[in-house]
Motif scaffolding. Structure first.
Motif, PDB file in Angstrom:
ATOM      1  N   LEU A 205      72.941  64.540  38.151  1.00  0.00           N
ATOM      2  CA  LEU A 205      74.015  63.712  37.309  1.00  0.00           C
ATOM      3  C   LEU A 205      74.217  64.494  35.884  1.00  0.00           C
ATOM      4  N   ARG A 206      75.306  64.357  35.355  1.00  0.00           N
ATOM      5  CA  ARG A 206      75.629  64.954  33.998  1.00  0.00           C
ATOM      6  C   ARG A 206      76.169  63.786  33.125  1.00  0.00           C
ATOM      7  N   ILE A 207      75.762  63.717  31.914  1.00  0.00           N
ATOM      8  CA  ILE A 207      76.086  62.648  31.137  1.00  0.00           C
ATOM      9  C   ILE A 207      77.384  62.838  30.518  1.00  0.00           C
ATOM     10  N   ALA A 208      78.226  61.968  30.660  1.00  0.00           N
ATOM     11  CA  ALA A 208      79.587  62.028  29.969  1.00  0.00           C
ATOM     12  C   ALA A 208      79.695  61.372  28.780  1.00  0.00           C
ATOM     13  N   ALA A 209      78.746  60.429  28.467  1.00  0.00           N
ATOM     14  CA  ALA A 209      78.827  59.644  27.277  1.00  0.00           C
ATOM     15  C   ALA A 209      77.730  58.767  27.053  1.00  0.00           C
ATOM     16  N   SER A 210      77.417  58.446  25.841  1.00  0.00           N
ATOM     17  CA  SER A 210      76.230  57.653  25.492  1.00  0.00           C
ATOM     18  C   SER A 210      76.094  57.190  24.303  1.00  0.00           C
ATOM     19  N   GLY A 211      75.428  55.960  24.131  1.00  0.00           N
ATOM     20  CA  GLY A 211      75.416  55.185  22.761  1.00  0.00           C
ATOM     21  C   GLY A 211      74.334  54.189  22.670  1.00  0.00           C
ATOM     22  N   GLN A 212      74.608  53.424  21.685  1.00  0.00           N
ATOM     23  CA  GLN A 212      73.701  52.286  21.474  1.00  0.00           C
ATOM     24  C   GLN A 212      74.602  51.057  21.243  1.00  0.00           C
ATOM     25  N   LEU A 213      74.113  49.772  21.803  1.00  0.00           N
ATOM     26  CA  LEU A 213      74.930  48.470  21.810  1.00  0.00           C
ATOM     27  C   LEU A 213      73.677  47.447  21.588  1.00  0.00           C
ATOM     28  N   PRO A 214      74.244  46.436  21.143  1.00  0.00           N
ATOM     29  CA  PRO A 214      73.311  45.140  21.282  1.00  0.00           C
ATOM     30  C   PRO A 214      73.637  44.673  22.296  1.00  0.00           C
ATOM     31  N   LEU A 215      72.399  44.116  23.194  1.00  0.00           N
ATOM     32  CA  LEU A 215      72.540  43.573  24.306  1.00  0.00           C
ATOM     33  C   LEU A 215      72.449  42.043  24.314  1.00  0.00           C
ATOM     34  N   THR A 216      73.565  41.380  24.483  1.00  0.00           N
ATOM     35  CA  THR A 216      73.508  39.897  23.809  1.00  0.00           C
ATOM     36  C   THR A 216      72.959  39.161  24.882  1.00  0.00           C
ATOM     37  N   THR A 217      72.221  38.316  24.466  1.00  0.00           N
ATOM     38  CA  THR A 217      71.555  37.017  25.563  1.00  0.00           C
ATOM     39  C   THR A 217      72.205  35.673  25.191  1.00  0.00           C
ATOM     40  N   THR A 218      71.636  34.537  25.949  1.00  0.00           N
ATOM     41  CA  THR A 218      72.312  33.546  25.721  1.00  0.00           C
ATOM     42  C   THR A 218      71.370  32.644  24.966  1.00  0.00           C
ATOM     43  N   GLU A 219      70.432  33.156  24.491  1.00  0.00           N
ATOM     44  CA  GLU A 219      69.199  32.351  23.968  1.00  0.00           C
ATOM     45  C   GLU A 219      69.414  32.566  22.156  1.00  0.00           C
ATOM     46  N   TYR A 220      68.875  31.858  21.403  1.00  0.00           N
ATOM     47  CA  TYR A 220      68.701  31.688  20.213  1.00  0.00           C
ATOM     48  C   TYR A 220      67.242  31.898  19.710  1.00  0.00           C
ATOM     49  N   GLY A 221      67.097  32.337  18.657  1.00  0.00           N
ATOM     50  CA  GLY A 221      65.700  32.492  17.836  1.00  0.00           C
ATOM     51  C   GLY A 221      65.444  31.252  16.907  1.00  0.00           C
ATOM     52  N   PRO A 222      64.427  31.105  16.347  1.00  0.00           N
ATOM     53  CA  PRO A 222      63.971  29.885  15.391  1.00  0.00           C
ATOM     54  C   PRO A 222      64.756  29.678  14.585  1.00  0.00           C
ATOM     55  N   ASP A 223      65.658  30.662  13.836  1.00  0.00           N
ATOM     56  CA  ASP A 223      66.679  30.562  12.861  1.00  0.00           C
ATOM     57  C   ASP A 223      67.908  30.233  13.080  1.00  0.00           C
ATOM     58  N   GLY A 224      68.123  30.047  14.424  1.00  0.00           N
ATOM     59  CA  GLY A 224      69.400  29.615  15.167  1.00  0.00           C
ATOM     60  C   GLY A 224      70.347  30.778  15.192  1.00  0.00           C
ATOM     61  N   SER A 225      69.672  31.980  15.040  1.00  0.00           N
ATOM     62  CA  SER A 225      70.862  33.337  15.170  1.00  0.00           C
ATOM     63  C   SER A 225      70.620  33.471  16.737  1.00  0.00           C
ATOM     64  N   ARG A 226      71.600  34.350  17.455  1.00  0.00           N
ATOM     65  CA  ARG A 226      71.834  34.617  18.793  1.00  0.00           C
ATOM     66  C   ARG A 226      70.766  35.859  18.994  1.00  0.00           C
ATOM     67  N   ILE A 227      70.040  35.862  19.841  1.00  0.00           N
ATOM     68  CA  ILE A 227      69.060  36.811  20.187  1.00  0.00           C
ATOM     69  C   ILE A 227      69.861  38.076  20.830  1.00  0.00           C
ATOM     70  N   GLU A 228      69.615  39.171  20.283  1.00  0.00           N
ATOM     71  CA  GLU A 228      70.540  40.351  20.714  1.00  0.00           C
ATOM     72  C   GLU A 228      69.331  41.474  20.710  1.00  0.00           C
ATOM     73  N   LEU A 229      69.426  42.091  21.787  1.00  0.00           N
ATOM     74  CA  LEU A 229      68.489  43.156  22.102  1.00  0.00           C
ATOM     75  C   LEU A 229      68.953  44.606  21.847  1.00  0.00           C
ATOM     76  N   PRO A 230      68.262  45.337  21.201  1.00  0.00           N
ATOM     77  CA  PRO A 230      68.854  46.708  21.073  1.00  0.00           C
ATOM     78  C   PRO A 230      68.706  47.491  22.244  1.00  0.00           C
ATOM     79  N   SER A 231      69.970  48.194  22.878  1.00  0.00           N
ATOM     80  CA  SER A 231      70.008  48.906  24.036  1.00  0.00           C
ATOM     81  C   SER A 231      70.646  50.231  23.887  1.00  0.00           C
ATOM     82  N   HIS A 232      70.596  50.945  25.090  1.00  0.00           N
ATOM     83  CA  HIS A 232      70.920  52.229  24.953  1.00  0.00           C
ATOM     84  C   HIS A 232      71.809  52.330  26.356  1.00  0.00           C
TER      85      HIS A 232
END
Length: 243
Positions: A205-232
């Motif tokens: 396979l050949r790569i046509a495009a790529s990048g980074q985005l936050p991977l959003t979850t439905t969980e929240y951390g101790p400070d009340g902010s939404r947990i977002e995981l770095p992703s490619h």
């Protein structure tokens, strides 16, 4: 028992025990925060008249959204409990759901024979698989793509594991939805950031495009902010132009 069978049983028990309802599972984020962000990245490269296969569809939230943008949408998952839930939650019957292990070449070949060349969507699946299984899954994705399909794959970055470990080891312990994952023996796998592009290229396979985005979850951390995981993310295809 093999590692593969243990993993399959872990997923089955996870989906069997998961509470019903939208957003009850940590990765069951609203499509506006997940597939809705991914679709424009794929759309410029993919033929929307082709079917789309959502590989590792879980309870089908993203599959149902994607079904409105492709000629046909089929969600596949190795867990019977997940597929049962996906069908039950698809009240309007907008998508199709099949229990299927993406490592099973014969089953994937039969699906391609039925659907023809297809686009494939993979979100957060490969990092949960053993290294040898990842290669087999990518080989089977190539079969699904055929000559005309395009692949969109997004996986947590290697740095996401440290973020999850910090949450799990915090004073209050893991947040409830993350604890539900860990309690079934499911943990993020060790996967270098270069592994997915390398696997795709090694399977033609050949790569046509790529990048980074936050991977959003439905969980929240101790400070009340939404947990977002770095992703490619990567868009690839058998004859995609390098972008």
């Amino acid at each position: 028992m093999s590692a593969t069978n243990r993993n399959l049983q872990a997923w089955e028990s996870f989906w069997r025990d998961a509470p019903a309802g939208a957003g009850q599972v940590i990765w069951d984020a609203d499509p506006s925060e997940t597939a809705g962000l991914h679709l424009p990245l794929l759309a410029g490269h993919a033929d929307a008249a082709l079917p789309l296969v959502d590989l590792g569809c879980g309870n089908g939230t993203q599959t149902r959204y994607l079904a409105g943008h492709f000629g046909r949408a089929v969600g596949i998952d190795s867990s019977a409990a997940a597929i049962s839930r996906a069908r039950a939650e698809d009240a309007d019957g907008v998508a199709e759901f099949r229990q299927m292990n993406a490592v099973d070449g014969a089953a994937v070949g039969a699906l391609h024979a039925e659907l023809g060349d297809s686009n494939v969507y993979v979100r957060g699946v490969l990092h949960q698989c053993a290294a040898d299984e990842r290669a087999r899954i990518v080989a089977n994705v190539v079969r699904l793509l055929g000559a005309r399909g395009r692949l969109f794959v997004v996986e947590p970055a290697a740095s996401a594991k440290e973020l999850l470990r910090a949450l799990a080891q915090g004073p209050a312990g893991p947040p409830a939805k993350l604890l539900a994952v860990f309690s079934h023996g499911l943990t993020p796998g060790e996967m270098p950031d270069v592994e997915v592009p390398g696997l795709l290229r090694s399977h033609g396979l050949r790569i046509a495009a790529s990048g980074q985005l936050p991977l959003t979850t439905t969980e929240y951390g101790p400070d009340g902010s939404r947990i977002e995981l770095p992703s490619h993310w990567v868009v690839a295809g058998p004859d995609a132009e390098v972008g």
